[in-house]
Design a protein around this motif. Structure first.
Motif, PDB file in Angstrom:
ATOM      1  N   LYS A  50      -8.116  -8.113  -9.522  1.00 43.09           N
ATOM      2  CA  LYS A  50      -7.068  -7.595  -8.637  1.00 43.09           C
ATOM      3  C   LYS A  50      -7.388  -7.896  -7.178  1.00 43.09           C
ATOM      4  O   LYS A  50      -6.518  -8.273  -6.396  1.00 43.09           O
ATOM      5  N   TRP A  51      -8.664  -7.713  -6.804  1.00 46.74           N
ATOM      6  CA  TRP A  51      -9.033  -7.949  -5.406  1.00 46.74           C
ATOM      7  C   TRP A  51      -8.915  -9.423  -5.044  1.00 46.74           C
ATOM      8  O   TRP A  51      -8.399  -9.775  -3.996  1.00 46.74           O
ATOM      9  N   SER A  54      -5.474 -10.374  -4.395  1.00 51.18           N
ATOM     10  CA  SER A  54      -5.001  -9.941  -3.071  1.00 51.18           C
ATOM     11  C   SER A  54      -5.494 -10.888  -1.993  1.00 51.18           C
ATOM     12  O   SER A  54      -4.813 -11.112  -0.989  1.00 51.18           O
ATOM     13  N   ASP A  57      -3.248 -13.911  -1.958  1.00 52.63           N
ATOM     14  CA  ASP A  57      -1.951 -13.599  -1.367  1.00 52.63           C
ATOM     15  C   ASP A  57      -1.976 -13.705   0.155  1.00 52.63           C
ATOM     16  O   ASP A  57      -0.955 -13.955   0.790  1.00 52.63           O
ATOM     17  N   GLU A  58      -3.148 -13.506   0.746  1.00 47.29           N
ATOM     18  CA  GLU A  58      -3.263 -13.513   2.202  1.00 47.29           C
ATOM     19  C   GLU A  58      -3.928 -14.782   2.731  1.00 47.29           C
ATOM     20  O   GLU A  58      -4.338 -14.851   3.883  1.00 47.29           O
ATOM     21  N   LYS A  99     -15.974 -10.209   3.699  1.00 48.23           N
ATOM     22  CA  LYS A  99     -14.663  -9.630   3.399  1.00 48.23           C
ATOM     23  C   LYS A  99     -14.722  -8.122   3.196  1.00 48.23           C
ATOM     24  O   LYS A  99     -13.803  -7.526   2.634  1.00 48.23           O
ATOM     25  N   HIS A 102     -11.653  -6.188   4.504  1.00 50.14           N
ATOM     26  CA  HIS A 102     -10.494  -6.403   3.634  1.00 50.14           C
ATOM     27  C   HIS A 102     -10.670  -5.649   2.317  1.00 50.14           C
ATOM     28  O   HIS A 102      -9.719  -5.050   1.800  1.00 50.14           O
ATOM     29  N   LEU A 103     -11.878  -5.670   1.764  1.00 53.27           N
ATOM     30  CA  LEU A 103     -12.157  -4.977   0.514  1.00 53.27           C
ATOM     31  C   LEU A 103     -11.911  -3.481   0.656  1.00 53.27           C
ATOM     32  O   LEU A 103     -11.317  -2.846  -0.227  1.00 53.27           O
ATOM     33  N   THR A 105      -9.941  -1.903   2.814  1.00 54.14           N
ATOM     34  CA  THR A 105      -8.508  -1.635   2.943  1.00 54.14           C
ATOM     35  C   THR A 105      -7.807  -1.783   1.601  1.00 54.14           C
ATOM     36  O   THR A 105      -6.984  -0.946   1.218  1.00 54.14           O
ATOM     37  N   TRP A 106      -8.125  -2.853   0.893  1.00 56.08           N
ATOM     38  CA  TRP A 106      -7.508  -3.068  -0.420  1.00 56.08           C
ATOM     39  C   TRP A 106      -7.823  -1.920  -1.364  1.00 56.08           C
ATOM     40  O   TRP A 106      -6.931  -1.430  -2.085  1.00 56.08           O
ATOM     41  N   GLN A 109      -5.811   1.212  -0.506  1.00 52.59           N
ATOM     42  CA  GLN A 109      -4.412   1.034  -0.895  1.00 52.59           C
ATOM     43  C   GLN A 109      -4.240   1.114  -2.407  1.00 52.59           C
ATOM     44  O   GLN A 109      -3.316   1.758  -2.906  1.00 52.59           O
ATOM     45  N   GLU A 110      -5.144   0.468  -3.126  1.00 49.82           N
ATOM     46  CA  GLU A 110      -5.059   0.433  -4.585  1.00 49.82           C
ATOM     47  C   GLU A 110      -5.247   1.826  -5.181  1.00 49.82           C
ATOM     48  O   GLU A 110      -4.487   2.258  -6.057  1.00 49.82           O
TER      49      GLU A 110
END
Length: 216
Positions: A50-51, A54, A57-58, A99, A102-103, A105-106, A109-110
Motif C-alpha cells: 500500500k505504501w 502511494s 502515485d506521487e 521517505k 512521507h511514510l 503522513t501516509w 492517513q491510512e
C-alpha cells in the motif's frame, strides 16, 4: 504487541474477569480501540504494498542500485553473495529513511480511515460558523460520529484520512480524545473564526453533531 494483547486477555479470562472491562480501562477512546484493531488487520506485506503504491502515485524517485564493483573480479560473477543482499537491504533502509516524512503522513492517513463508509449529513442541511459558535456558547453538547477515527503525529491531525490545520492542534486534541464535548472545553477556541470554520466544515460532513438538535 499482538501477542502481549492476547496474553493480557487470556490472563483476564483465567481470573474470571470481563475482557470488556479491561478494554474499557486500557483504551481511552473508541478511536484508539478502532485504530489498534485496524492496525492489526494488515500484515506487513500488505502494508508495504500500500505504501509503495502511494509513492508511485506521487512520482517519487527511488535510489539507483548498482551491483558490487568487485562483481567482475569474482571467480564466479554469476553468484549472488550474502554481501549483495546486505547491500540491497542497506539501499532499502536508506530509501525508507529518506521517505520517513512521507511514510509518517501516509500511515496517519491510512490508519485514520474507517473500514466502512460513514453516514454523512444531508447536503441541503448545513450549519453556518455563526450557528456552531452560538450553539457551543449556549452549552449544547457536541458528539463525534460513532466509528470516526481521528489520529495525530505530533501537531498534525487526521480525521478519516484527511489532514487538518495544524495551527489548531490543541483544539483538535480535545476533539480527538473525547466522544462528547461541550462549549466550556473549547472556550479558548470558540472565538477563533478559522477554527470554527473548519469545525463547521467537519460537522457538515457529518463527523460531529449536536445531540439535542441532531438533524434527521
Amino acid at each position: 504487541m499482538r501477542q502481549a494483547f492476547q496474553n493480557k486477555i487470556a490472563d483476564y479470562e483465567k481470573q474470571g474477569k470481563s475482557v470488556f472491562t479491561w478494554m474499557k480501562a486500557a483504551f481511552s477512546s473508541e478511536a484508539a480501540m478502532s485504530y489498534c484493531l485496524h492496525f492489526w488487520t494488515d500484515n506487513s506485506l500488505r502494508m508495504i504494498r500500500k505504501w509503495t503504491e502511494s509513492l508511485s502515485d506521487e512520482s517519487h524517485r527511488g535510489i539507483e542500485y548498482a551491483p558490487s564493483p568487485d562483481l567482475l573480479l569474482r571467480d564466479d560473477p554469476t553468484e549472488i553473495r550474502p554481501q549483495d543482499i546486505t547491500a540491497l537491504q542497506d539501499m532499502m533502509s536508506q530509501f525508507l529513511f529518506q521517505k520517513r516524512e512521507h511514510l509518517a503522513t501516509w500511515f496517519a492517513q491510512e490508519m485514520s480511515q474507517t473500514a466502512y463508509e460513514l453516514p454523512k449529513a444531508p447536503e441541503a442541511e448545513v450549519y453556518s460558523p455563526s450557528q456552531v459558535q452560538t450553539l457551543l456558547q449556549e452549552g449544547h453538547p457536541l458528539h463525534r460520529l460513532m466509528g470516526l477515527r481521528m489520529l495525530h503525529i505530533g501537531n498534525r491531525y487526521f480525521v478519516n484520512g484527511e489532514p487538518l490545520d495544524s495551527d489548531h492542534a490543541d483544539a483538535w486534541n480535545i476533539l480527538a480524545r473525547h466522544r462528547m464535548i461541550d462549549g466550556q472545553m473549547l472556550i479558548k477556541f470558540i472565538n477563533d473564526p478559522d477554527f470554527i470554520s473548519e469545525l463547521t466544515l467537519l460537522m457538515n460532513q457529518g463527523y460531529w453533531y449536536f445531540s439535542s438538535i441532531k438533524k434527521d
